[in-house]
Design an enzyme around this catalytic site. Structure first.
Site, mmCIF file in Angstrom:
data_model
loop_
_atom_site.group_PDB
_atom_site.id
_atom_site.type_symbol
_atom_site.label_atom_id
_atom_site.label_comp_id
_atom_site.label_asym_id
_atom_site.label_seq_id
_atom_site.Cartn_x
_atom_site.Cartn_y
_atom_site.Cartn_z
ATOM 1 N N LYS A 287 29.805 36.363 43.123
ATOM 2 C CA LYS A 287 29.943 34.907 43.157
ATOM 3 C C LYS A 287 31.200 34.452 43.874
ATOM 4 C CE LYS A 287 27.209 33.736 39.066
ATOM 5 N NZ LYS A 287 27.215 33.080 37.734
ATOM 6 N N ARG A 288 32.218 35.301 43.870
ATOM 7 C CA ARG A 288 33.454 34.869 44.517
ATOM 8 C C ARG A 288 33.300 34.775 46.033
ATOM 9 N NH1 ARG A 288 36.618 39.254 46.310
ATOM 10 N NH2 ARG A 288 35.795 41.303 45.766
#
Length: 524
Positions: A287-288
């Site tokens: 997700k980063r």
């Protein structure tokens, strides 16, 4: 199936150095064999791009080989299971536009396709291994296992994992204890020496030391629940899976599965460990790095065919010099030999480019259908959730040729089209002023442009533009300088879809009213 709870690769039991991977040439599959592949997600979260990529590669291989693509729900992790994740699975693939030939919702000859409905089958096969001397009952409780782990950690032991204490029990004694109601798990006997070899259709021959395989892993828990490995192997065999295509992070699980297949006396499916998908920084995609769940991509205005096309190209090639394919074309072109061994990098800018290409390829009606949910949600037609009136729907359809070249995402449509459905706020005075001109000159040009608009026939855009060019020449102004104040007055912005086409959509009366308000603001 990256990220499955309880299905991680077995922990290395010893610290004696890494197992060696012996890679050689590839072997093809038998063309006379019906190809059967599967996507087996655990419904413990929403579908993410890694899972979709695995599913897509399996689907394309099945279609290219004239075989079957199967969906199996591996729902034995009941602590994180939720019906909403099953619903998300079906909705995701409905949106993406490709489905399975056999599965929980469509049935098939190997039903049921949900692991929680197959528990009796797993128990039967675990006990079969016990009877054959390939597995054994273990009566060690969690307290003892915790002490083993603690002692190993404190002593920095080279031995990690279960100490195989119950492996030495006489089968008759173990059977009596089970019959007496004593709780026990069933553990697989891992060979104590030697190595396990297997073939990967992409990577070649691989050899793994048995001392590096998790020592005697649990197959069946004391509550009757199977572990991932038992259920996976039994189901793949019973469903006649010919090829297991999964990410390379699952390679450490392969030796354990090979040992299980040999214990059962079954032929193992061909393994194809797919290249990993990494972020731009070289770490595993997460997700980063940006959106990873399909829901996020969908909410962010990506088209399903753009996502499919981009994901299909992660770690795989098709035709040199060509990047845009229909799904049906990918089905015919896919080959295992075109997969790469090296990891693929997920490039969000490249995906954005794909999205723009697919948006521009859509017809007006189809593009409006795709954009309409975002327009409705944004309140483009009066209030969030309100559907357009017939007149508004006609304007929206007419706007598609104007915005198509400017849209990167479907989410861009509401802001780009807002001025068509509601009068924009009068912009700040400086927005009307072209470069190197002053406010008075901007007001003069806007007044002239507004007056000229009254006599224009917006059905003839070519003639209208010619009139405005002539007026700019008469006023000694650049054509762009004449148009800028008018554009800001009508659309509320310096950059907008084509102006004359926009005026035609909103109507001359509405455009004239906006010009009048802008002139009043400039005069104030």
């Amino acid at each position: 199936m990256p990220g499955r709870a309880g299905a991680a690769a077995p922990a290395r039991p010893r610290r004696r150095g890494a197992s060696t991977l012996m890679l050689s040439g590839r072997r093809g599959y038998n063309p006379l064999m019906e190809v059967r592949v599967r996507y087996a997600p655990s419904p413990t979260g929403n579908q993410h791009i890694g899972g979709v990529r695995t599913a897509l590669i399996n689907y394309l291989f099945a279609r290219s080989a004239g075989g079957k693509f199967i969906l199996r729900l591996e729902d034995t992790d009941r602590t994180r299971y939720a019906d909403e994740y099953v619903k998300n699975l079906f909705e995701t693939f409905d949106w993406l536009g490709f489905r399975w030939d056999e599965g929980p919702d469509v049935g098939g000859p190997c039903a049921p396709y949900v692991q929680s409905e197959r528990f009796a089958l797993y128990k039967e096969h675990a006990e079969r291994l016990v009877a054959a001397g390939q597995a054994y009952h273990c009566f060690c409780d969690e307290e003892r296992l915790a002490k083993i782990r603690s002692a190993q950690a404190e002593s920095d032991s080279s031995e990690l994992g279960y100490d195989r204490r119950c492996r030495a029990l006489e089968p008759g004694e173990a059977a009596e204890r089970v019959a007496a109601g004593e709780k026990a798990v069933i553990r697989l006997k891992i060979p104590l020496e030697g190595s396990t070899k297997f073939h990967d259709a992409l990577l070649g021959e691989i050899e793994w030391k048995n001392e590096d395989v998790s020592p005697d892993p649990v197959l069946l828990k004391s509550d009757g629940f199977p572990t991932y490995h038992l259920a996976n192997v039994v189901d793949d065999h019973m469903m006649r899976i010919t090829h297991v295509m999964r990410a390379q992070e699952w390679i450490p699980s392969a030796p354990l599965h090979v040992i299980m297949y040999e214990a059962f006396g079954w032929k193992m499916p061909e393994l194809v460990h797919l290249p990993m998908v990494l972020g731009q920084d070289g770490s595993k995609l997460s997700k980063r790095h940006g959106a990873t769940s399909v829901n996020e991509f969908r909410r962010n205005g990506y088209l399903p065919d753009a996502l499919i096309n981009y994901v299909a190209h992660l770690g795989c090639s098709y035709e040199e010099g060509r990047e845009i394919f229909a799904l049906r074309e990918l089905e015919g072109l896919f080959k295992i030999e075109k997969l790469n061994k090296a990891p693929a990098v997920f490039d969000y800018q490249k995906l954005e480019w794909y999205n723009g290409q697919y948006i521009r390829a859509k017809g007006d009606g189809e593009l409006l259908d795709l954009a309409m949910p975002f327009l409705v949600e944004a309140g483009s037609f009066g209030a969030p959730g309100r559907s357009p009136s017939p007149a508004q729907a006609a304007i929206a359809l007419g706007a598609m040729p104007l915005v198509r070249e400017r849209l990167k995402f479907l989410t861009d449509a509401p802001a780009m089209m807002r001025y068509l459905f509601e009068e924009p706020p009068v912009a700040a005075a400086e927005e009307f002023v072209p470069k190197k001109l002053d406010r008075a000159r901007a007001a003069e040009l806007l007044a002239a442009a507004g007056e000229l608009m009254k006599g224009c026939d917006m059905a003839d855009l070519e003639a209208t533009e010619a009139r405005y060019r002539a007026e700019a020449e008469r006023l000694g102004a650049k054509f762009g300088d004449l148009m800028m104040p008018l554009r800001v007055a009508v659309t509320g912005a310096r950059v907008s879809p084509p102006l004359f086409e926009s005026i035609r959509l909103i109507g001359l009366a509405a455009a004239e009213a906006r010009v009048a308000k802008a002139l009043a603001a400039l005069a104030g």
